[in-house]
Design a protein around this motif. Sequence first.
Motif, short mmCIF file in Angstrom:
data_model
loop_
_atom_site.label_atom_id
_atom_site.label_comp_id
_atom_site.label_asym_id
_atom_site.label_seq_id
_atom_site.Cartn_x
_atom_site.Cartn_y
_atom_site.Cartn_z
N GLY A 1 69.50 -44.05 -62.72
CA GLY A 1 69.07 -44.61 -61.44
C GLY A 1 69.96 -44.09 -60.33
N GLY A 2 69.68 -44.51 -59.10
CA GLY A 2 70.41 -44.01 -57.95
C GLY A 2 71.19 -45.10 -57.22
N VAL A 3 72.19 -44.67 -56.45
CA VAL A 3 73.01 -45.56 -55.63
C VAL A 3 73.12 -44.94 -54.24
N LEU A 4 72.99 -45.76 -53.19
CA LEU A 4 73.07 -45.26 -51.82
C LEU A 4 73.65 -46.34 -50.93
N GLY A 5 74.58 -45.96 -50.03
CA GLY A 5 75.20 -46.97 -49.18
C GLY A 5 75.78 -46.40 -47.91
N VAL A 6 76.19 -47.30 -47.03
CA VAL A 6 76.80 -46.96 -45.75
C VAL A 6 77.93 -47.94 -45.49
N HIS B 1 77.84 -43.21 -48.69
CA HIS B 1 78.17 -42.96 -50.08
C HIS B 1 76.92 -43.06 -50.93
N GLY B 2 76.94 -42.39 -52.05
CA GLY B 2 75.79 -42.42 -52.94
C GLY B 2 76.05 -41.62 -54.19
N GLY B 3 75.09 -41.69 -55.11
CA GLY B 3 75.24 -40.98 -56.37
C GLY B 3 74.24 -41.45 -57.40
N TYR C 1 73.01 -50.07 -52.01
CA TYR C 1 71.77 -50.32 -52.73
C TYR C 1 71.79 -49.55 -54.05
N ALA C 2 71.42 -50.23 -55.14
CA ALA C 2 71.29 -49.59 -56.45
C ALA C 2 69.85 -49.73 -56.92
N SER C 3 69.24 -48.64 -57.31
CA SER C 3 67.84 -48.66 -57.71
C SER C 3 67.67 -49.31 -59.08
N ALA C 4 66.44 -49.71 -59.37
CA ALA C 4 66.10 -50.17 -60.72
C ALA C 4 66.19 -48.99 -61.69
N ILE C 5 66.44 -49.31 -62.96
CA ILE C 5 66.53 -48.28 -64.00
C ILE C 5 65.58 -48.67 -65.14
N ASP C 6 64.65 -47.78 -65.47
CA ASP C 6 63.77 -47.99 -66.62
C ASP C 6 64.48 -47.51 -67.87
#
Length: 375
Positions: free
Chosen positions: A172-177, A144-146, A192-197
């Motif tokens: 930012g982005g999201v990615l998972g399994v 999953h992701g987005g 995992y969720a990325s940092a967001i500036d």
Amino acid sequence: MKKMLMGATALAMVGGASYAGGIDRSGQGVNILFEEGDYAQFTFARINPNVTGTPAVAGAFANANNVAQSFNQLSFGYKHEFNEKWSAAIIADQPFGAHVLYADGPFSNAGSGGALPFDAQADIDSRALTFLAQYNLGNGFSIHGGARALSVNGIIESGDGRLNADSDYDWGGVLGVAYEKPEIALRVALTYASAIDVGFDGDIEQLIGAGTLAPSRATDFTVEFPESVNLDFQTGIAPKTLLFGSVRWVGWEGFNLTTSGLAGDIEWVNFADDTYTYRLGVGRQINDSLSLALVAGYESSGTRPSTTALAPTTGSKSIGIAATYDTNKNWVFSGGLEYVIPGDQNVQVQSGAAPDLQFNDNSAVVAGIRIGYHF
């Protein structure tokens, strides 16, 4: 098992909205992806803390009473299943926030002897939209992701002055399994969720003397909201009994809000520690409509003393209960209560050997409801 999974979800909601590290509020979960078929849910939680500080040196200051303010948490999610392989979801929530007010004590207008022209406070809110897709790889595995859009606004009033700012949406982005084995209600999901500036525009009124603010001036700055990792798991351990839990890491170390001042930079917020939050619970199906669950939570404490009056606690322990009622006609209702013990903290914002205030033996009560509908 579906009813017990809803009970577990209700408790995860309540705990995620309570006292997490930094200014974490919602926990940014993605469990809606694993609901059956098409599904929508609405969540409301009310958080009522009782956080009071006493002077580290007797008689030095008055108490700072009830500095942590009550607040509400709202979220909405919708999941659509296109076919056996593909599904998608959208989640609207409030992932970050702070509501702290010194109406009395040394950081209030009265308690500071007029040195502060206001009561020190932080009133910060956020809004996020998360767009997710999930693909079933077969043999129980899925990915999953987005993308996540985040907007933040608020005001900080401290010994540096007043900062009022807001932002548009930044991404930012999201990615998972995940792996699932439905016959034993097993699921493990790593996200995992990325940092967001986040880019802010606002204005500053800098404190330039006792009770005196400089004229307001425009400012713009960027704050990196941290990356995070969520591990969610559950498994059946006996007929009609489910073990569930989660581990969440958030990279708060180095989180910093700094703006330019009249004679150098102003550091409004600086967090020194990452946070690790653990939750473990048991759910039990009582009958075809009702399930109950019990969950315990723990978050490790950070650095003491704190150098900001806007972080009067660190870490936490909690215990919670929840119930889920399935009407067996699409509607599912869940409710939960949680008692939280925020970790003790010392606040030191003036130079000296002893902290200004000690925040010990405080508490918070969290109550939440969730309404779900299967289409």
